[in-house]
Write a protein that holds these residues in place. Structure first.
Motif, PDB file in Angstrom:
ATOM      1  N   ARG A  20      -1.796  -3.088   7.494  1.00 25.43           N
ATOM      2  CA  ARG A  20      -2.545  -4.050   6.684  1.00 25.43           C
ATOM      3  C   ARG A  20      -3.841  -3.377   6.230  1.00 25.43           C
ATOM      4  N   ILE A  21      -4.164  -3.565   4.964  1.00 19.62           N
ATOM      5  CA  ILE A  21      -5.425  -3.103   4.390  1.00 19.62           C
ATOM      6  C   ILE A  21      -6.270  -4.340   4.137  1.00 19.62           C
ATOM      7  N   SER A  22      -7.464  -4.384   4.753  1.00 21.67           N
ATOM      8  CA  SER A  22      -8.327  -5.555   4.621  1.00 21.67           C
ATOM      9  C   SER A  22      -9.673  -5.232   3.975  1.00 21.67           C
ATOM     10  N   ALA A  23      -9.851  -4.004   3.516  1.00 23.53           N
ATOM     11  CA  ALA A  23     -11.070  -3.594   2.822  1.00 23.53           C
ATOM     12  C   ALA A  23     -10.672  -2.871   1.543  1.00 23.53           C
ATOM     13  N   PRO A  24     -11.458  -3.011   0.494  1.00 26.14           N
ATOM     14  CA  PRO A  24     -11.102  -2.335  -0.760  1.00 26.14           C
ATOM     15  C   PRO A  24     -11.013  -0.819  -0.576  1.00 26.14           C
ATOM     16  N   PRO A  25      -9.977  -0.200  -1.132  1.00 30.14           N
ATOM     17  CA  PRO A  25      -9.879   1.257  -1.069  1.00 30.14           C
ATOM     18  C   PRO A  25     -11.086   1.909  -1.748  1.00 30.14           C
ATOM     19  N   LEU A  26     -11.451   3.060  -1.232  1.00 32.92           N
ATOM     20  CA  LEU A  26     -12.567   3.816  -1.798  1.00 32.92           C
ATOM     21  C   LEU A  26     -12.148   4.573  -3.050  1.00 32.92           C
ATOM     22  N   LEU A  27     -10.894   5.059  -3.063  1.00 29.53           N
ATOM     23  CA  LEU A  27     -10.455   5.956  -4.123  1.00 29.53           C
ATOM     24  C   LEU A  27      -8.930   6.000  -4.150  1.00 29.53           C
ATOM     25  N   ALA A  28      -8.370   6.182  -5.331  1.00 28.40           N
ATOM     26  CA  ALA A  28      -6.922   6.344  -5.500  1.00 28.40           C
ATOM     27  C   ALA A  28      -6.662   7.759  -6.008  1.00 28.40           C
ATOM     28  N   MET A  29      -5.713   8.440  -5.377  1.00 25.46           N
ATOM     29  CA  MET A  29      -5.507   9.851  -5.654  1.00 25.46           C
ATOM     30  C   MET A  29      -4.030  10.231  -5.699  1.00 25.46           C
ATOM     31  N   ALA A  30      -3.766  11.368  -6.323  1.00 24.54           N
ATOM     32  CA  ALA A  30      -2.462  12.025  -6.252  1.00 24.54           C
ATOM     33  C   ALA A  30      -2.743  13.479  -5.893  1.00 24.54           C
ATOM     34  N   CYS A  31      -1.961  14.042  -5.004  1.00 22.01           N
ATOM     35  CA  CYS A  31      -2.141  15.439  -4.607  1.00 22.01           C
ATOM     36  C   CYS A  31      -0.894  16.234  -4.968  1.00 22.01           C
ATOM     37  N   HIS A  32      -1.113  17.326  -5.674  1.00 24.62           N
ATOM     38  CA  HIS A  32      -0.018  18.188  -6.120  1.00 24.62           C
ATOM     39  C   HIS A  32       0.198  19.405  -5.218  1.00 24.62           C
ATOM     40  N   CYS A  33      -0.484  19.491  -4.086  1.00 22.59           N
ATOM     41  CA  CYS A  33      -0.354  20.703  -3.264  1.00 22.59           C
ATOM     42  C   CYS A  33       1.095  20.878  -2.804  1.00 22.59           C
ATOM     43  N   ILE A  34       1.453  22.100  -2.544  1.00 27.14           N
ATOM     44  CA  ILE A  34       2.823  22.405  -2.142  1.00 27.14           C
ATOM     45  C   ILE A  34       3.177  21.683  -0.840  1.00 27.14           C
ATOM     46  N   GLY A  35       2.214  21.541   0.073  1.00 22.67           N
ATOM     47  CA  GLY A  35       2.468  20.810   1.313  1.00 22.67           C
ATOM     48  C   GLY A  35       2.844  19.368   1.046  1.00 22.67           C
ATOM     49  N   CYS A  36       2.112  18.690   0.156  1.00 23.89           N
ATOM     50  CA  CYS A  36       2.446  17.295  -0.187  1.00 23.89           C
ATOM     51  C   CYS A  36       3.783  17.223  -0.906  1.00 23.89           C
ATOM     52  N   GLN A  37       4.076  18.206  -1.742  1.00 21.35           N
ATOM     53  CA  GLN A  37       5.373  18.218  -2.414  1.00 21.35           C
ATOM     54  C   GLN A  37       6.492  18.273  -1.385  1.00 21.35           C
ATOM     55  N   LYS A  38       6.351  19.139  -0.407  1.00 20.64           N
ATOM     56  CA  LYS A  38       7.402  19.296   0.591  1.00 20.64           C
ATOM     57  C   LYS A  38       7.501  18.075   1.511  1.00 20.64           C
ATOM     58  N   MET A  39       6.346  17.498   1.907  1.00 18.32           N
ATOM     59  CA  MET A  39       6.391  16.342   2.809  1.00 18.32           C
ATOM     60  C   MET A  39       6.886  15.090   2.107  1.00 18.32           C
ATOM     61  N   SER A  40       6.565  14.941   0.829  1.00 19.08           N
ATOM     62  CA  SER A  40       6.975  13.726   0.121  1.00 19.08           C
ATOM     63  C   SER A  40       8.351  13.864  -0.516  1.00 19.08           C
ATOM     64  N   GLY A  41       8.833  15.100  -0.656  1.00 17.63           N
ATOM     65  CA  GLY A  41      10.099  15.312  -1.341  1.00 17.63           C
ATOM     66  C   GLY A  41       9.971  14.994  -2.817  1.00 17.63           C
ATOM     67  N   SER A  42       8.762  15.115  -3.338  1.00 15.72           N
ATOM     68  CA  SER A  42       8.494  14.767  -4.727  1.00 15.72           C
ATOM     69  C   SER A  42       7.520  15.778  -5.322  1.00 15.72           C
ATOM     70  N   ALA A  43       7.090  15.529  -6.545  1.00 13.41           N
ATOM     71  CA  ALA A  43       6.184  16.443  -7.232  1.00 13.41           C
ATOM     72  C   ALA A  43       4.751  16.316  -6.738  1.00 13.41           C
ATOM     73  N   PHE A  44       4.412  15.193  -6.122  1.00 13.54           N
ATOM     74  CA  PHE A  44       3.068  14.971  -5.606  1.00 13.54           C
ATOM     75  C   PHE A  44       3.113  13.813  -4.626  1.00 13.54           C
ATOM     76  N   SER A  45       2.047  13.662  -3.844  1.00 11.60           N
ATOM     77  CA  SER A  45       1.920  12.490  -2.980  1.00 11.60           C
ATOM     78  C   SER A  45       0.845  11.583  -3.566  1.00 11.60           C
ATOM     79  N   THR A  46       0.951  10.299  -3.268  1.00 12.90           N
ATOM     80  CA  THR A  46      -0.043   9.333  -3.714  1.00 12.90           C
ATOM     81  C   THR A  46      -0.808   8.834  -2.500  1.00 12.90           C
ATOM     82  N   SER A  47      -2.080   8.528  -2.684  1.00  9.92           N
ATOM     83  CA  SER A  47      -2.822   7.980  -1.551  1.00  9.92           C
ATOM     84  C   SER A  47      -3.999   7.142  -1.990  1.00  9.92           C
ATOM     85  N   LEU A  48      -4.321   6.208  -1.112  1.00 13.09           N
ATOM     86  CA  LEU A  48      -5.514   5.388  -1.215  1.00 13.09           C
ATOM     87  C   LEU A  48      -6.392   5.726  -0.023  1.00 13.09           C
TER      88      LEU A  48
END
Length: 155
Positions: A20-48
């Motif tokens: 559960r998120i009960s406070a407004p996110p500080l920032l919304a991001m996408a990361c294209h690093c090779i590590g995120c590509q491999k962990m997400s199985g996608s071109a990038f990971s998304t995060s708040l």
């Protein structure tokens, strides 16, 4: 699209780990690093980036996955979904995978990091793109811009 009213919830693919998120996110991001590509199985990971005090695991027990040392990527032990990341040393926020939200259709990254490792066809529409991460002095302005934009979008 504007972020829904708080709290908002999400969870892994199988539903055993819920948060559960009960406070407004500080920032919304996408990361294209090779590590995120491999962990997400996608071109990038998304995060708040969610303030630590505004984030809670409400069901299940996540386990550390990924590289196991730093950062601590938290996964569901059953379905192996990458749900969120805790940084060490703690920096006051948790990076929640936006795609783990029950409804992520409102998510749009303000920034993308590690554009230097991006697949050539992988665009996010982010306003700002950084070869690696933004510099420490850039985060306050980015956070202020993201929060201002979220509060000014009509419901």
């Amino acid at each position: 699209m504007k972020m829904p009213a708080l709290p908002i919830e999400g969870g892994c693919r199988c539903g055993r780990v819920r948060f559960r998120i009960s406070a407004p996110p500080l920032l919304a991001m996408a990361c294209h690093c090779i590590g995120c590509q491999k962990m997400s199985g996608s071109a990038f990971s998304t995060s708040l980036a969610v303030p630590e005090a505004g984030f809670a695991v409400i069901a299940g027990t996540p386990v550390i996955g990924g590289m196991h040392d730093y950062p601590h990527h938290q996964h569901c032990d059953w379905c192996k979904s990458w749900v969120f990341t805790r940084l060490k040393p703690e920096m006051g926020f948790v990076n929640v995978r936006a795609t783990m939200l029950d409804d992520a259709r409102w998510f749009a990254p303000l920034i993308e990091s590690y554009a230097s490792e991006a697949l050539p066809w992988a665009g996010t529409g982010a306003k700002y793109s950084f070869a690696q991460f933004p510099g420490p002095d850039e985060y306050p302005g980015l956070i202020a811009e993201y929060q201002s934009a979220q509060s000014s979008i009509p419901a």
